[in-house]
Design a protein around this motif. Structure first.
Motif, mmCIF file in Angstrom:
data_model
loop_
_atom_site.group_PDB
_atom_site.id
_atom_site.type_symbol
_atom_site.label_atom_id
_atom_site.label_comp_id
_atom_site.label_asym_id
_atom_site.label_seq_id
_atom_site.Cartn_x
_atom_site.Cartn_y
_atom_site.Cartn_z
ATOM 1 N N PHE A 24 -7.132 3.813 1.788
ATOM 2 C CA PHE A 24 -6.039 3.435 2.260
ATOM 3 C C PHE A 24 -5.361 2.749 2.838
ATOM 4 C CE2 PHE A 24 -5.670 8.081 -0.552
ATOM 5 C CZ PHE A 24 -5.822 7.136 -1.656
ATOM 6 N N ASP A 25 -5.881 2.313 4.096
ATOM 7 C CA ASP A 25 -5.879 1.991 4.652
ATOM 8 C C ASP A 25 -5.490 0.007 4.257
ATOM 9 O OD1 ASP A 25 -5.155 3.676 6.509
ATOM 10 O OD2 ASP A 25 -7.085 3.899 7.576
ATOM 11 N N LEU A 26 -7.302 -0.258 4.052
ATOM 12 C CA LEU A 26 -7.246 -1.665 3.778
ATOM 13 C C LEU A 26 -6.864 -1.979 2.476
ATOM 14 C CD1 LEU A 26 -9.362 -3.551 3.689
ATOM 15 C CD2 LEU A 26 -11.090 -2.358 1.649
ATOM 16 N N LEU A 27 -5.805 -0.796 1.701
ATOM 17 C CA LEU A 27 -4.856 -1.348 -0.045
ATOM 18 C C LEU A 27 -3.641 -1.430 1.076
ATOM 19 C CD1 LEU A 27 -5.099 1.694 -2.571
ATOM 20 C CD2 LEU A 27 -3.229 1.010 -1.884
ATOM 21 N N ALA A 28 -3.765 -0.579 1.932
ATOM 22 C CA ALA A 28 -1.759 -1.031 2.662
ATOM 23 C C ALA A 28 -1.515 -2.664 2.700
ATOM 24 C CB ALA A 28 -1.918 0.016 3.685
ATOM 25 N N SER A 29 -3.137 -3.171 3.346
ATOM 26 C CA SER A 29 -2.737 -4.468 4.092
ATOM 27 C C SER A 29 -2.133 -5.427 2.615
ATOM 28 C CB SER A 29 -4.049 -4.831 4.821
ATOM 29 O OG SER A 29 -5.279 -4.449 4.390
ATOM 30 N N MET A 30 -2.837 -5.207 1.415
ATOM 31 C CA MET A 30 -2.809 -6.293 -0.029
ATOM 32 C C MET A 30 -1.321 -5.782 -0.804
ATOM 33 S SD MET A 30 -7.037 -5.340 -1.030
ATOM 34 C CE MET A 30 -7.054 -6.532 -1.754
ATOM 35 N N GLU A 31 -1.118 -6.901 -1.446
ATOM 36 C CA GLU A 31 -0.187 -7.047 -2.172
ATOM 37 C C GLU A 31 -0.551 -6.992 -3.869
ATOM 38 O OE1 GLU A 31 2.974 -10.021 -1.695
ATOM 39 O OE2 GLU A 31 3.687 -8.877 0.624
ATOM 40 N N GLY A 32 -0.267 -6.062 -5.022
ATOM 41 C CA GLY A 32 -0.336 -6.812 -5.865
ATOM 42 C C GLY A 32 -1.332 -5.207 -6.499
ATOM 43 N N VAL A 33 -1.403 -4.398 -6.346
ATOM 44 C CA VAL A 33 -3.156 -3.537 -6.485
ATOM 45 C C VAL A 33 -2.553 -2.627 -6.667
ATOM 46 C CG1 VAL A 33 -4.290 -2.275 -4.844
ATOM 47 C CG2 VAL A 33 -3.823 -4.248 -3.695
ATOM 48 N N ILE A 34 -3.489 -2.002 -8.575
ATOM 49 C CA ILE A 34 -2.597 -0.906 -9.164
ATOM 50 C C ILE A 34 -3.660 -0.102 -8.645
ATOM 51 C CG2 ILE A 34 -3.643 0.336 -11.092
ATOM 52 C CD1 ILE A 34 -2.581 -2.915 -12.288
ATOM 53 N N SER A 35 -3.533 1.090 -8.021
ATOM 54 C CA SER A 35 -3.841 2.007 -7.395
ATOM 55 C C SER A 35 -4.218 3.536 -8.745
ATOM 56 C CB SER A 35 -3.206 2.219 -5.569
ATOM 57 O OG SER A 35 -3.509 4.145 -5.531
ATOM 58 N N LEU A 36 -5.486 3.489 -8.448
ATOM 59 C CA LEU A 36 -5.805 4.381 -9.824
ATOM 60 C C LEU A 36 -6.573 5.944 -7.933
ATOM 61 C CD1 LEU A 36 -7.845 2.408 -12.497
ATOM 62 C CD2 LEU A 36 -5.093 4.002 -12.274
ATOM 63 N N GLY A 37 -6.162 5.343 -6.772
ATOM 64 C CA GLY A 37 -7.229 6.161 -6.282
ATOM 65 C C GLY A 37 -6.228 7.141 -5.385
ATOM 66 N N VAL A 38 -5.064 7.235 -5.211
ATOM 67 C CA VAL A 38 -4.654 7.935 -4.637
ATOM 68 C C VAL A 38 -3.900 10.305 -5.716
ATOM 69 C CG1 VAL A 38 -2.627 8.952 -3.153
ATOM 70 C CG2 VAL A 38 -2.299 6.639 -3.712
ATOM 71 N N GLY A 39 -4.383 10.867 -4.833
ATOM 72 C CA GLY A 39 -4.392 11.930 -6.041
ATOM 73 C C GLY A 39 -3.109 12.381 -5.780
ATOM 74 N N GLU A 40 -2.086 11.386 -6.361
ATOM 75 C CA GLU A 40 -0.948 12.004 -6.373
ATOM 76 C C GLU A 40 0.336 11.715 -7.173
ATOM 77 O OE1 GLU A 40 2.643 11.617 -2.781
ATOM 78 O OE2 GLU A 40 1.821 10.487 -3.548
ATOM 79 N N PRO A 41 0.891 12.322 -8.414
ATOM 80 C CA PRO A 41 1.594 12.654 -9.709
ATOM 81 C C PRO A 41 2.484 11.313 -9.474
ATOM 82 C CG PRO A 41 1.845 14.665 -8.960
ATOM 83 C CD PRO A 41 1.450 14.290 -7.738
ATOM 84 N N ASP A 42 2.874 10.284 -10.191
ATOM 85 C CA ASP A 42 3.639 9.122 -10.177
ATOM 86 C C ASP A 42 5.452 9.567 -10.338
ATOM 87 O OD1 ASP A 42 2.553 9.767 -12.982
ATOM 88 O OD2 ASP A 42 3.212 7.615 -12.883
#
Ligand SMILES: Cc1ncc(COP(=O)(O)O)c(C=O)c1O
Length: 394
Positions: free
Chosen positions: A29-47
């Protein structure tokens, strides 16, 4: 930084805190936070945003000035609504004054349960792979996690015989979390029965994290406490984060024997005091009027689940069909990458975030967790990017 005077011979960190491994999920998530245009299938959270009628109830409570502490146990109306809900769904009777405790999410309930029942050196059985907090909460309580392997061929269900083989004089409890994060596995009743018998014959407690109880597709969820004789020895944990899309409100609960709830409440009262008042008001509304919203969200998750599983299989990533929660757990062995390498390269090269299965235990190696609580359009675009990535790996 200089260490404070007199501490040079001693670590600043307690052995228990030091024994915890940093969460494998956080790093991504730290790596992801520093990037743009990412599709996240990472976080276990309802959208979804929390349904409006639930938010409205909370806003109205603020207007009325409900801004104080509540009882340590949680608002009496919420405990009553919860007792009614557990009775209606499972036929279980819990006394709202002594057998229910409202907590800051299942996260706090897990910590309290472990600290209330574990003595130093006690062993706790945990399926491998499983949700990252189980292991850590056992360690923080001074206990020893004993991991029991599960695998794709067995549907990631834990087997009573595998548990029995690992029981010792020090085993205190069996920690289960089904429907499961990260695999999406659901334990059928017939597989829970021998585990319940084992718990009874060896006088073990069961700690059951049923936060995904409402998110099942075409199968029934069995509440562990409904098995014969199990209500007394089960600490049932549940919450609002997933089914009602209320992760930020921080409300969950524990339902158990009065003696256990009293012990958990002592720890809760000294460390937390009470769950957030506004969140508790919202939870009452969710229980009393949230059924339609849950049904709609579950139907939507099911559509996404089917697209995700088919998409992953078409790409050539073997994917066990998850029957619960909102995760798929495809095997990435055909790429010859480790699950960490796969997740990191996929993120850097194609900007799709998934979580390496190894973050959830040794048996998660060779898999990645993809959460499908995101829009169908994003799922389809993510699948296209994964397809490109995998075709380069093979
Ligand atoms: C299996 C499991 N248990 C508990 C939690 C924590 O839930 P809460 O938001 O209620 O603290 C999560 C969150 O992802 C989870 O996946």
């Amino acid at each position: 930084m200089d260490k404070p005077a007199g501490t040079d011979k001693r670590s600043l960190i307690s052995q228990r805190a030091d024994a915890l491994s940093p969460s494998g999920i956080r790093r991504f998530f730290d790596l992801l936070a520093s990037m743009e245009g990412v599709i996240s299938l990472g976080v276990g959270e309802p959208d979804y945003t929390t349904p409006w009628h639930i938010r409205e109830a909370a806003i109205y409570s603020l207007e009325k000035g409900y801004t104080m502490y509540t009882s340590n146990l949680g608002m009496p109306q919420l405990r009553q609504a919860l007792a009614t809900d557990l009775k209606a769904r499972y036929g279980l009777e819990y006394d709202p004054d002594t057998e229910l405790l409202i907590t800051v999410g299942v996260s706090e309930a897990l910590d309290l349960a472990m600290r209330a029942v574990i003595n130093p050196g006690d062993e706790v059985i945990i399926p491998d792979p499983s949700y990252v907090s189980y292991n850590s909460c056992v360690i923080l309580a001074g206990g020893l996690p004993v991991m029991v392997p599960t695998n794709e061929q067995g549907g990631f269900e834990i087997d009573a015989a595998d548990i029995a083989a690992r029981l010792t004089d020090k085993t205190r409890a069996i920690m289960l979390g089904y429907p499961a994060n990260p695999t999406g596995a659901v334990m059928p009743r017939r597989k829970l029965e021998p585990i319940a018998e084992l718990a009874a014959s060896r006088n073990l407690l069961l700690i059951s994290d049923e936060i995904y109880a409402r998110l099942v597709y075409g199968v029934e969820h069995t509440c562990l406490a409904t098995l014969p004789g199990m209500q007394k020895r089960t600490i049932l944990l549940g919450g609002f984060s997933k089914a009602y899309s209320m992760t930020g409100w921080r409300v969950g609960y524990a339902a158990a024997d009065a003696e256990i709830i009293a012990a958990m409440t002592k720890i809760h009262q000294y460390t937390i005091m009470c769950a957030p008042t506004m969140g508790q008001v919202a939870a009452i509304e969710a229980l009393q009027d949230g059924e339609d919203s849950v049904r709609e969200m579950v139907e939507d998750y099911n559509r996404r689940r089917l697209v995700m599983v088919k998409g992953l299989c078409d790409i050539g990533l073997d994917c066990f069909e998850p029957k619960g929660a909102f995760y798929t757990f495809p095997s990435i062995r055909s790429t010859s990458l480790t699950s960490e390498e796969f997740a990191e390269k996929l993120l850097v090269e194609e900007k799709v975030a998934v979580v390496p299965g190894s973050a959830f235990g040794e048996c998660g190696e060779g898999y990645v967790r993809c959460c499908y609580a995101t829009s169908l359009a994003e799922i389809e675009e993510a699948l296209e990017r994964i397809r490109r990535f995998v075709s380069r790996c093979k």
